[in-house]
Design an enzyme around this catalytic site. Structure first.
Site, PDB file in Angstrom:
ATOM      1  CD  GLU A  49      -2.763   1.225   2.465  1.00  0.00           C
ATOM      2  OE1 GLU A  49      -2.757   0.325   3.315  1.00  0.00           O
ATOM      3  OE2 GLU A  49      -3.446   2.264   2.565  1.00  0.00           O
ATOM      4  NE  ARG A 277       4.166  -8.296  11.120  1.00  0.00           N
ATOM      5  CZ  ARG A 277       3.616  -7.435  10.259  1.00  0.00           C
ATOM      6  NH1 ARG A 277       2.584  -7.777   9.533  1.00  0.00           N
ATOM      7  NH2 ARG A 277       4.083  -6.225  10.144  1.00  0.00           N
ATOM      8  CE  LYS A 287       3.096   0.069   4.892  1.00  0.00           C
ATOM      9  NZ  LYS A 287       2.381   0.033   3.637  1.00  0.00           N
TER      10      LYS A 287
HETATM   11  P1  ATP Z   1       2.690  -2.334   8.038  1.00  0.00           P
HETATM   12  O1  ATP Z   1       1.994  -3.168   9.037  1.00  0.00           O
HETATM   13  O2  ATP Z   1       4.129  -2.120   8.317  1.00  0.00           O
HETATM   14  O3  ATP Z   1       1.988  -1.061   7.747  1.00  0.00           O
HETATM   15  P2  ATP Z   1       1.473  -3.578   5.851  1.00  0.00           P
HETATM   16  O4  ATP Z   1       1.298  -5.039   5.898  1.00  0.00           O
HETATM   17  O5  ATP Z   1       0.303  -2.737   6.108  1.00  0.00           O
HETATM   18  O6  ATP Z   1       2.712  -3.190   6.732  1.00  0.00           O
HETATM   19  P3  ATP Z   1       1.576  -3.436   3.037  1.00  0.00           P
HETATM   20  O7  ATP Z   1       2.058  -2.325   2.197  1.00  0.00           O
HETATM   21  O8  ATP Z   1       0.139  -3.741   3.049  1.00  0.00           O
HETATM   22  O9  ATP Z   1       2.080  -3.108   4.493  1.00  0.00           O
HETATM   23  O10 ATP Z   1       2.419  -4.747   2.777  1.00  0.00           O
HETATM   24  C1  ATP Z   1       2.743  -5.230   1.515  1.00  0.00           C
HETATM   25  C2  ATP Z   1       3.118  -6.662   1.642  1.00  0.00           C
HETATM   26  O11 ATP Z   1       4.223  -6.824   2.510  1.00  0.00           O
HETATM   27  C3  ATP Z   1       1.987  -7.490   2.201  1.00  0.00           C
HETATM   28  O12 ATP Z   1       1.848  -8.664   1.426  1.00  0.00           O
HETATM   29  C4  ATP Z   1       2.425  -7.788   3.594  1.00  0.00           C
HETATM   30  O13 ATP Z   1       1.925  -9.007   4.048  1.00  0.00           O
HETATM   31  C5  ATP Z   1       3.932  -7.815   3.468  1.00  0.00           C
HETATM   32  N1  ATP Z   1       4.552  -7.481   4.739  1.00  0.00           N
HETATM   33  C6  ATP Z   1       4.329  -6.387   5.498  1.00  0.00           C
HETATM   34  N2  ATP Z   1       5.026  -6.434   6.640  1.00  0.00           N
HETATM   35  C7  ATP Z   1       5.725  -7.597   6.622  1.00  0.00           C
HETATM   36  C8  ATP Z   1       6.640  -8.238   7.517  1.00  0.00           C
HETATM   37  N3  ATP Z   1       6.977  -7.693   8.685  1.00  0.00           N
HETATM   38  N4  ATP Z   1       7.146  -9.435   7.155  1.00  0.00           N
HETATM   39  C9  ATP Z   1       6.821  -9.994   5.979  1.00  0.00           C
HETATM   40  N5  ATP Z   1       5.976  -9.446   5.081  1.00  0.00           N
HETATM   41  C10 ATP Z   1       5.428  -8.263   5.391  1.00  0.00           C
HETATM   42 MG    MG Z   2      -1.444  -3.516   4.826  1.00  0.00          MG
END
Ligand code: ATP
Ligand code: MG
Length: 572
Positions: A49, A277, A287
């Site tokens: 995102e 994760r 984020k």
């Molecule tokens: P955050 O919680 O940091 O805001 P998010 O999951 O909302 O992260 P996205 O931009 O939606 O961020 O994530 C893009 C991809 O990265 C998704 O498929 C998510 O599952 C993966 N991802 C995010 N954080 C991790 C992590 N700590 N380890 C592995 N994959 C991750």
């Molecule tokens: Mg997300």
């Protein structure tokens, strides 16, 4: 559980650096290929995102998705999941593209945006209404929440749940046309308010938001929700294996439900697979928290070298290869765990030990006069560019009468086991001569101004007989008149505690206030013309990178990427 380097070394599955290590996702793909489920096709996606910079956790997902595509002759898409216009911005899109590219991955023509599918998503929503599988609800967000029930209590139907298809269609079209205020109506999937899985209790799939979208502008005032958008985007792109983190496990029935309802119009039904994760000690990974650090001025921006963003670790001196090695070493599993920061740091050490040329820097200079060295004389000493790679050759390090050594390489009253310079003790100036202490000059406050030594002209490194005389200490040095000044930033971990956000506490209370120290150091003359992002091992200190923003010709700025050994928590 925290996983450390030693745990991984014991595991033969993580020791291979050439063959990809098998994991449960690879096993699924191999079984799919064996039975011909996708006709051998492997198509994955990385779906960020654009609401912040990517962090090291995303790198795990990027390496996984692009790595699988690479290893199975497949394709990996880069898709922006941009359904949340208030929080998303073009600058985040740009930084994400830059970071994925930096990691060495290429999405080719497969760059997509969920917003590209807004028309289709709308069309499918009408289709769901036609099928009696979606309805417009007039309840407020709080009312919907109140009727949703809890983990132990079933939800209750909304009074608007039984609207007719034509009434729903009419209302949904008017939502789109902008006839209603934000928050007054939503479109909900009609599933089951008594489902034990709360995600299936008639989830909202469209809401009204008069927000400017970074790509579609003001075209839409209704926006689809993530769960509805994600599965359809995957399906439209004919993704085969849709990999996400474990917290989406409970959303999988919804993912499948949406695609099942649309199976006559969307022909592909990707398989959602969840993996654990990355949790890394001494960092915060969300984020939202990273934005707080940036906006609160607690760090120097998104690419502050102490940040765990990919822009930050790049600026810190991490190589893409070290991140790949890290992703491979930590592997992929279904079990949540914590990975110790030292594993990441060791991956960088391993990579740079191989690849970084050696140079000399004196970070905390102490002036040494070699009394018996001829005045105005100088000579060349030769230092190997890499101790194990003779093919990298040697470079000239000039020596003259006045040199700098590190302050802590001299002790007037040596402690036990101290083998560096002290009264009565001889040490070798690395690549040069053996020197012997004569006296120390102090100011009125008793602080050391300089020390005097003599050298033994028969002991020059690399000359016949030079090595006959053994000394225990071997210290580095730079000729004072040749050395160049450089700004050096010594970075340390941003947080003092392994789990800064444990227990929902304030992670900011755990900030390491000494995580950045800026000094003026001396470096070899050739480093004056260093290129941004050139990396070196400064002998006996660690790995350093010429800062990509601040280095200018003749004005190098170095960031310490990592020390030579893990000294965290130990006094040095
Ligand atoms: P955050 O919680 O940091 O805001 P998010 O999951 O909302 O992260 P996205 O931009 O939606 O961020 O994530 C893009 C991809 O990265 C998704 O498929 C998510 O599952 C993966 N991802 C995010 N954080 C991790 C992590 N700590 N380890 C592995 N994959 C991750
Ligand atoms: Mg997300």
């Amino acid at each position: 559980m925290i996983i450390r380097e030693t745990d991984l070394k014991d595991n033969p599955a993580t020791n291979s650096s050439t063959l990809p290590v098998s994991n449960f996702i690879r096993n699924i793909i191999e079984e799919d290929n064996r039975v011909g489920k996708w006709s051998g096709r492997v198509e994955t996606r990385f779906p960020p995102e654009p609401n912040g910079y990517l962090h090291i956790g995303h790198a795990k997902s990027i390496c996984l998705n692009f790595g699988l595509a690479r290893d199975y002759n497949g394709i990996c898409h880069l898709r922006f999941d941009d359904t949340n216009p208030e929080k998303e911005e073009q600058k985040y899109v740009d930084s994400i593209l830059d970071s994925v590219r930096w990691l060495g991955f290429d999405w080719g023509k497969h760059l997509h945006y969920a917003s590209d599918y807004f028309d289709k998503l709308y069309e499918f929503a009408e289709d769901l209404i036609h099928k009696g599988k979606a309805y417009v609800d007039d309840l407020t967000a709080e009312e919907i929440r109140a009727l949703r029930g809890t983990l132990t209590e079933a939800g209750k139907n909304s009074p608007y749940r039984e609207r007719t298809i034509s009434e729903n269609l009419d209302l949904f079209r008017r939502m789109k046309a902008g006839e209603f205020a934000d928050g007054t109506h939503v479109l909900r999937a009609k599933i089951d308010m008594t489902s034990p899985n709360i995600n299936l209790r008639d989830p909202v799939i469209y809401r009204i938001r008069r927000a400017h979208h970074h790509r579609t502008g003001d075209k839409w005032c209704i926006y689809p929700m993530y769960d509805y958008t994600h599965c359809i985007s995957d399906a439209l792109e004919k993704i085969t294996h849709s990999l996400c983190t474990l917290e989406f496990e409970d959303h999988r029935p919804l993912y499948d439900w949406v695609l099942d309802q649309l199976k006559d119009v969307v022909l592909c039904h990707p398989q959602q697979i969840e993996f654990a994760r990355l949790n890394l000690t001494y960092t915060v990974m969300s984020k939202r928290k990273l934005i707080e650090l940036v906006e609160g001025g607690l760090v120097d921006g998104w690419d502050d070298p102490r940040m765990n963003t990919l822009a930050g670790v790049r600026r810190r001196g991490y190589t893409p290869e070290s991140i790949h090695l890290f992703a491979e070493r930590i592997g992929v599993s279904k079990a949540d765990s914590w990975i110790d920061m030292s594993i990441l740091e060791d991956c960088l050490r391993e990579d740079l030990n191989e690849r970084a040329p050696r140079r000399i820097a004196v970070l905390d200079p102490l002036k040494v006069v070699i009394d018996n060295y001829p005045e105005n004389s100088e000579e060349e000493c030769f230092a190997p560019n890499h101790p194990q790679k003779s093919e990298w050759g040697k470079r000239v390090v000039p020596l003259s009468k006045i040199i700098y050594i590190e302050c802590n390489d001299f002790m007037e009253i040596p402690s036990k086991g101290y083998f560096r310079l002290s009264p009565g003790v001889e040490v070798r100036l690395r690549y040069a001569y053996i020197i012997k202490f004569v006296n120390v000059v102090k100011n009125v406050k008793g602080e050391i101004l300089e020390i005097h030594c003599t050298y033994d002209p028969e002991t020059k490194s690399g000359t016949v007989g030079a090595e006959k005389r053994k000394v225990k200490g071997n210290i580095h040095w730079l000729s004072a008149k040749h050395a160049q000044q450089a700004r050096v930033r010594l970075y340390d971990r941003l947080f003092l505690h392994a789990h800064p956000d444990a227990g929902g506490g304030d992670y900011k209370a755990s900030l390491n206030l000494h995580s950045k120290k800026i000094i003026t150091a001396y470096v070899e003359p050739s480093l004056n013309q260093v290129q941004p992002e050139e990396r070196f091992q400064f002998e006996r200190h660690g790995y350093f990178i010429a800062d990509r923003q601040d280095t200018e010709p003749g004005k190098p700025v170095f960031n310490r990427a990592v020390t030579l050994r893990d000294s965290w928590g130990k006094s040095t």
